[in-house]
Design an enzyme around this catalytic site. Sequence first.
Site, short mmCIF file in Angstrom:
data_model
loop_
_atom_site.label_atom_id
_atom_site.label_comp_id
_atom_site.label_asym_id
_atom_site.label_seq_id
_atom_site.Cartn_x
_atom_site.Cartn_y
_atom_site.Cartn_z
N LYS A 1 -11.14 37.07 21.90
CA LYS A 1 -9.89 36.34 22.04
C LYS A 1 -8.97 36.91 20.97
O LYS A 1 -9.21 36.76 19.77
CB LYS A 1 -10.11 34.85 21.83
N GLU B 1 -2.25 40.49 25.89
CA GLU B 1 -1.99 39.93 24.57
C GLU B 1 -1.39 41.02 23.69
O GLU B 1 -1.95 42.12 23.58
CB GLU B 1 -3.35 39.47 24.01
N ARG C 1 4.85 34.10 27.19
CA ARG C 1 4.25 32.93 27.84
C ARG C 1 5.23 31.75 27.82
O ARG C 1 5.34 31.00 28.78
CB ARG C 1 2.96 32.56 27.12
N SER D 1 -3.11 27.73 29.64
CA SER D 1 -3.76 27.88 28.35
C SER D 1 -5.27 27.92 28.60
O SER D 1 -5.70 28.01 29.76
CB SER D 1 -3.33 26.68 27.53
N ASP E 1 -2.89 64.29 14.51
CA ASP E 1 -1.51 63.82 14.60
C ASP E 1 -0.54 64.98 14.83
O ASP E 1 0.41 64.87 15.60
CB ASP E 1 -1.10 63.10 13.31
N GLU F 1 -1.17 67.89 16.23
CA GLU F 1 -1.27 68.41 17.62
C GLU F 1 -0.48 67.50 18.57
O GLU F 1 0.22 67.96 19.47
CB GLU F 1 -2.74 68.46 18.05
N TYR F 2 -0.63 66.19 18.33
CA TYR F 2 0.09 65.23 19.17
C TYR F 2 1.60 65.45 19.02
O TYR F 2 2.33 65.54 20.01
CB TYR F 2 -0.29 63.80 18.77
#
Length: 666
Positions: A117, A175, A138, A84, A35, A37-38
């Site tokens: 899903k 999603e 959606r 759907s 983290d 380094e990021y």
Amino acid sequence: MTDEKNIKMRYQELISIINKHNLLYHSYDSPEISDSEYDNLYKELKIIESNNPKIIKINSPTQRVGASLLDHFDKIKHDIPMLSLSNAADESEFKDYYVRITKSLSSSNVELFAEPKFDGLAVSITYKDGKFDKAVTRGDGYIGEDVTQNVKTIKSIPLFIKDKHLPSKFTLKGEVFIDKKDFEIINKELNNKEDKKYSNPRNLAAGSIRQLDPLVASNRNLKLFIHGISDYEKFRHINKHDILIEHLKDLGFPINKYYKVLKNLDEAIHYFNEMKKTRNSIPYEIDGLVYRINNLTDYKTLGSTSKAPKWAIAYKFKALEALTRIRDVTFQVGRTGTITPVAELDKVNIGGVSVSRATLHNFSEIRSKDIHINDYVYVKRAGDVIPDIDRVELKKRNNVKKISTPKRCPSCNSLLSQLEGQIAFRCLNSKKCTPQIEQTIIHFISRKAMNIVGIGDQIIKELVSKKIISRSADLFILDKASFEKLDRVGDKSINNYLSAIEKSKTVTFDKFIFALGIKEVGEASSKSLARTFKSINEFLKCNKDNLIEINDIGPIVADNIIDFIKDSDNKKNITDLLNSGINLNYPSHTSNYKVVVITGKFLTLSRDEIINDLTKLGYHVSNTVSKKTEFLICGEKPGSKEKKANDLGIKIIYEDELVKLLAKAH
Ligand code: IVH
């Protein structure tokens, strides 16, 4: 090479490195750098941008959070309706589907593409000339809401894609969801703050994507997987879904790692059974697998109904849900006296676990879900989340009884009060109400408070019920003989308990404040209090004006603190705690900290980041501009604080200067 060229090259390089690590971290759960380094890469990028604002690129990770606060979401019509999916509830329905498609395609075997899903919400994302253009929910499948600003904050979604073969415009489907762990954390925070609780990660993700303030959405750690392309026909050179998905992955889109190509029905069923086992170890919720035909040219042959395509099906896991009856509703008393309604259920098995109680959260939940005693309800157990009532089965409603709100505390029988404007009922008899006493001491010893390791909740409850202790200070006068009064406690455990209590006596000031269990004073507020007051005695002498000047302490929390420290029993408890040898460690910089105030919105930094870094640098962030303010940090749309600072002649610094200042924190 000129300096300017060097900077530009380094800038481009940083953008691609950071975007790559965003994907690794947020989509593939496989970070390759730490983290810090990021954070350093990110800071370097921000410094370049603040020194060279002209070179800022639209795909820079700093460009995710826009500044504008929306007042509504525009409605947008989907170019291609978002349909759907048909469902298969069990293996035989899935087999039927497989047989049907093999027949329609006049083939004996159909290759399938399967992936989880995701239990989130669907969005469509459109790119124009390689640029992230818009994201739409959606909605009803035909018209959705423009959530571009919020989807843009999701770190794994590219803001710009460079590939000369890409169509000038295309629309992806994906999603949006929230990890189970983040759900627990965020839900708890929201619950503390607003008495508002989402019942599952999906609802929280839906609530977050519909935040009008993109800054709020950006702090919810939303994630996203792309699972398809609406206008796949624009990708003519690609004829299989797995190749399309790999192509999208190469372009930098977040693709789920569990996808699999299955050659026949056996493989498809086998994969379902495998994923059923894997399900619980996946950090986000999935409720089944989506199977689609891998050969894209077959999509046309099979077509769609008005509701769902025929080339795909959702094969759902057996829901971790069961139908049962509410026998009764009882009430539980929490640490601060809040009454929580609990449904007592006819015992039912959900996914291998026997369930006989479920929380009803609060009275507005009972009303909104229209729950009665004797109602049949669907009870859900989602992953690690406690059982929850999802909905009532109205078809089975018969002879139901209204759940009446309690008048008296179920434990101590004192009259309950309902504070104005709040839905919760509370028992105010905190000193004598057993569950409140127990929970207060359990909180006091908990890990983030005094951290008295090894003494479990049951031991505390027994000590309270046998009247050996009734407040936290009593813990420190316990001896071997006191523990010997408990059932089945051996010498070894007693020694462990006593040494854990002894060890806890050296504690930081903020943890001690947190341990006191003042209503709505969490870890963060405790830290602010500890930074503000030089000593416990100074804290005990504070007044409301001192308190509301402190960042993240509002008037209600300030009142709670004042009420707490004014109370003579609490005063005595604190004195006795200190006399029992508790040694408070005070933060070192309390004597000469500098007060700064933040106002407005920032383009490249989140408020949490700013506060965090300022704290590291020894600044104290307050809410109010006063003569004591060292300087005001001003973002966009600053409001009245800027004027006040000007009136008082307080120095003001803006975002570019702030970025330079904060760089010192790293
Ligand atoms: S493919 C035409 N793949 O489930 C729809 N959908 O119940 C083709 N969903 O609205 C969708 N995970 O939002 C597909 N891996 C996945 C999915 C997925 C979740 C959602 C999707 C759809 C809903 C239908």
